[in-house]
Design a protein around this motif. Structure first.
Motif, mmCIF file in Angstrom:
data_model
loop_
_atom_site.group_PDB
_atom_site.id
_atom_site.type_symbol
_atom_site.label_atom_id
_atom_site.label_comp_id
_atom_site.label_asym_id
_atom_site.label_seq_id
_atom_site.Cartn_x
_atom_site.Cartn_y
_atom_site.Cartn_z
ATOM 1 N N LEU A 216 0.691 -1.171 0.058
ATOM 2 C CA LEU A 216 -0.082 -0.066 -0.151
ATOM 3 C C LEU A 216 1.003 1.254 0.233
ATOM 4 N N ALA A 217 1.890 1.079 0.573
ATOM 5 C CA ALA A 217 2.872 2.320 0.789
ATOM 6 C C ALA A 217 3.455 2.718 -0.855
ATOM 7 N N SER A 218 3.834 1.655 -1.339
ATOM 8 C CA SER A 218 4.234 1.804 -2.812
ATOM 9 C C SER A 218 3.259 2.352 -3.672
ATOM 10 N N GLN A 219 2.147 2.200 -3.372
ATOM 11 C CA GLN A 219 0.865 2.906 -4.165
ATOM 12 C C GLN A 219 0.521 4.118 -3.940
ATOM 13 N N LEU A 220 0.400 4.292 -2.397
ATOM 14 C CA LEU A 220 -0.376 5.606 -1.963
ATOM 15 C C LEU A 220 0.794 6.851 -1.817
ATOM 16 N N GLY A 221 2.149 6.249 -1.662
ATOM 17 C CA GLY A 221 3.059 6.945 -1.566
ATOM 18 C C GLY A 221 3.520 7.831 -3.091
ATOM 19 N N LYS A 222 3.042 7.431 -4.258
ATOM 20 C CA LYS A 222 2.777 8.200 -5.394
ATOM 21 C C LYS A 222 1.804 9.269 -5.285
ATOM 22 N N ARG A 223 0.723 9.184 -4.612
ATOM 23 C CA ARG A 223 -0.208 10.140 -4.707
ATOM 24 C C ARG A 223 -0.225 11.053 -3.314
ATOM 25 N N TRP A 224 0.437 10.595 -2.216
ATOM 26 C CA TRP A 224 0.222 11.298 -0.954
ATOM 27 C C TRP A 224 1.817 11.578 -0.492
ATOM 28 N N ARG A 225 1.832 12.946 -0.150
ATOM 29 C CA ARG A 225 3.230 13.096 0.630
ATOM 30 C C ARG A 225 3.250 12.730 1.894
ATOM 31 N N ILE A 226 4.488 12.505 2.500
ATOM 32 C CA ILE A 226 4.750 12.017 3.790
ATOM 33 C C ILE A 226 4.100 13.057 4.804
ATOM 34 N N ALA A 227 4.167 14.187 4.664
ATOM 35 C CA ALA A 227 3.699 15.150 5.670
ATOM 36 C C ALA A 227 1.934 15.067 5.676
ATOM 37 N N GLN A 228 1.388 14.509 4.816
ATOM 38 C CA GLN A 228 0.027 14.280 4.780
ATOM 39 C C GLN A 228 -0.232 12.968 5.540
ATOM 40 N N LEU A 229 0.491 11.887 5.190
ATOM 41 C CA LEU A 229 0.183 10.625 5.617
ATOM 42 C C LEU A 229 0.758 10.601 7.140
ATOM 43 N N TYR A 230 1.846 10.984 7.280
ATOM 44 C CA TYR A 230 2.131 10.838 8.840
ATOM 45 C C TYR A 230 1.625 11.145 9.849
ATOM 46 N N PRO A 231 1.164 12.378 9.898
ATOM 47 C CA PRO A 231 0.071 12.682 11.147
ATOM 48 C C PRO A 231 -1.118 11.695 11.212
ATOM 49 N N ILE A 232 -1.649 11.222 10.008
ATOM 50 C CA ILE A 232 -2.783 10.474 10.122
ATOM 51 C C ILE A 232 -2.238 8.867 10.713
ATOM 52 N N LEU A 233 -1.242 8.451 10.235
ATOM 53 C CA LEU A 233 -0.538 7.245 10.966
ATOM 54 C C LEU A 233 -0.427 7.579 12.427
ATOM 55 N N THR A 234 0.106 8.593 12.940
ATOM 56 C CA THR A 234 0.502 8.560 14.213
ATOM 57 C C THR A 234 -0.993 8.916 15.098
ATOM 58 N N VAL A 235 -1.808 9.426 14.356
ATOM 59 C CA VAL A 235 -3.315 9.429 14.935
ATOM 60 C C VAL A 235 -3.895 7.975 15.258
ATOM 61 N N LEU A 236 -3.451 7.126 14.268
ATOM 62 C CA LEU A 236 -4.197 5.685 13.978
ATOM 63 C C LEU A 236 -3.442 5.003 15.006
ATOM 64 N N THR A 237 -2.080 5.062 15.281
ATOM 65 C CA THR A 237 -1.535 4.344 16.265
ATOM 66 C C THR A 237 -1.691 4.793 17.572
ATOM 67 N N GLY A 238 -2.126 6.110 17.873
ATOM 68 C CA GLY A 238 -2.411 6.446 19.068
ATOM 69 C C GLY A 238 -3.842 5.870 19.483
ATOM 70 N N VAL A 239 -4.953 5.693 18.603
ATOM 71 C CA VAL A 239 -6.205 5.278 18.790
ATOM 72 C C VAL A 239 -6.054 3.509 19.115
ATOM 73 N N SER A 240 -5.141 3.033 18.317
ATOM 74 C CA SER A 240 -4.865 1.534 18.362
ATOM 75 C C SER A 240 -4.468 1.575 19.872
ATOM 76 N N LEU A 241 -3.388 2.204 20.534
ATOM 77 C CA LEU A 241 -2.952 1.902 21.694
ATOM 78 C C LEU A 241 -3.973 2.130 22.804
ATOM 79 N N LEU A 242 -4.970 2.972 22.676
ATOM 80 C CA LEU A 242 -5.948 3.129 23.644
ATOM 81 C C LEU A 242 -6.958 1.806 23.950
#
Length: 298
Positions: free
Chosen positions: A164-190
């Motif tokens: 998925l990274a190889s596909q979505l990385g062509k459309r989204w910049r890391i500055a857009q994806l990283y905050p989302i992944l950080t939030v999702l990781t935080g939600v998972s830990l809850l």
């Protein structure tokens, strides 16, 4: 362990830089994300298979795992001698250690925002993978086949994340994806508050997949911001920033585990990552803008 950590830091910068330079010289720069993601997938599979195989030798024959590792390392050395390093026009002679340190100092002065950018990713990334490391001490409570099954499932999930990274990385910049992944990781830990083995196993798999997902995209964009003469050195500096973050955060997390317990510590860490996720978006955008300005001013 110290020697292995140092060797990893040096190797990661050198090998990653060599891959990027080779791809550029081959005229396939636009395929770098696909190639690096594929190699991440290969590494994920081999690590998992190695762990599963080692499980057969743990009880009574642990020393065999070291002999196997030494043998494979020797084989790798032989193969490395046959590799051809890409040659860049105008490249200077091999620098000394003092010259490399001076090079890093100059880069720090010219591009402080790039160092800050790398530091933010490595610091937050270390927080994201804490559950992966500390939950492993709970795995001995499982039976051997359960541990092997978990490793295999985890490898499959990570392979999907890398794809998925190889596909979505062509459309989204890391500055857009990283905050989302950080939030999702935080939600998972809850969800650690559920306190069930299934919840812990799910968090273990999901958080590790999020970490595996962002790595190829991050390194793809980092490569774009590094000039060729200092590429290998700066990539090694990036790895060392992760090691420095680990030196502080790993024992601090262990100290909290001893005093607050497993559930409370990771529930609190989930809250911290949630907050960081919302703060990261403006921070990363600001750093990227400063990186561009610093590159134009040089």
């Amino acid at each position: 362990m110290v020697t292995q950590a140092l060797s990893y830091n040096f190797d990661s910068g050198t090998s990653t830089a060599m891959l990027y330079e080779s791809v550029v010289l081959a005229g396939d720069k636009e395929r770098y994300l696909d190639i690096s993601s594929f190699l991440s997938g290969v590494a994920e599979v081999t690590r998992t298979l190695g762990t599963v195989v080692a499980g057969f030798f743990v009880h009574g024959s642990l020393e065999l795992t070291y002999y196997i590792a030494i043998g494979l390392s020797v084989l790798s050395l032989v193969m490395i001698f046959f590799m051809r390093e890409p040659v860049q026009k105008g490249r200077a002679e091999k620098p000394s250690l003092s010259a490399i340190v001076g090079m890093v100092k100059v880069e720090w002065q010219l591009h402080p925002s790039l160092f800050a950018w790398m530091g933010v990713f490595q610091l937050v990334g270390t927080l994201m993978c804490m559950f992966y490391f500390y939950y492993q001490k709970e795995l001995p409570d499982l039976q051997g086949w359960q541990i092997s099954s978990l490793m295999l499932v985890g490898s499959g999930v990570n392979l999907l994340a890398v794809y998925l990274a190889s596909q979505l990385g062509k459309r989204w910049r890391i500055a857009q994806l990283y905050p989302i992944l950080t939030v999702l990781t935080g939600v998972s830990l809850l969800f650690v508050s559920l306190g069930t083995p299934l919840a812990f196993l799910s968090i273990y798999l999901v958080t590790n997949a999020f970490y595996a997902f962002y790595q190829p995209i991050f390194y793809n964009e980092l490569q774009e911001n590094l000039p060729s003469p200092v590429r290998a050195t700066m990539l090694s500096v990036n790895s060392m920033l992760f090691s420095l973050s680990m030196i502080v955060i790993f024992p601090l997390t262990g100290w909290l585990l001893d005093r607050l317990g497993f559930v409370a510590t990771f529930f609190g860490l989930g809250g911290v990552l949630l907050l960081l996720g919302f703060l990261l978006l403006p921070v990363l955008r600001g750093l990227i803008q400063k990186i561009k300005e610093e590159r134009l001013s040089v």
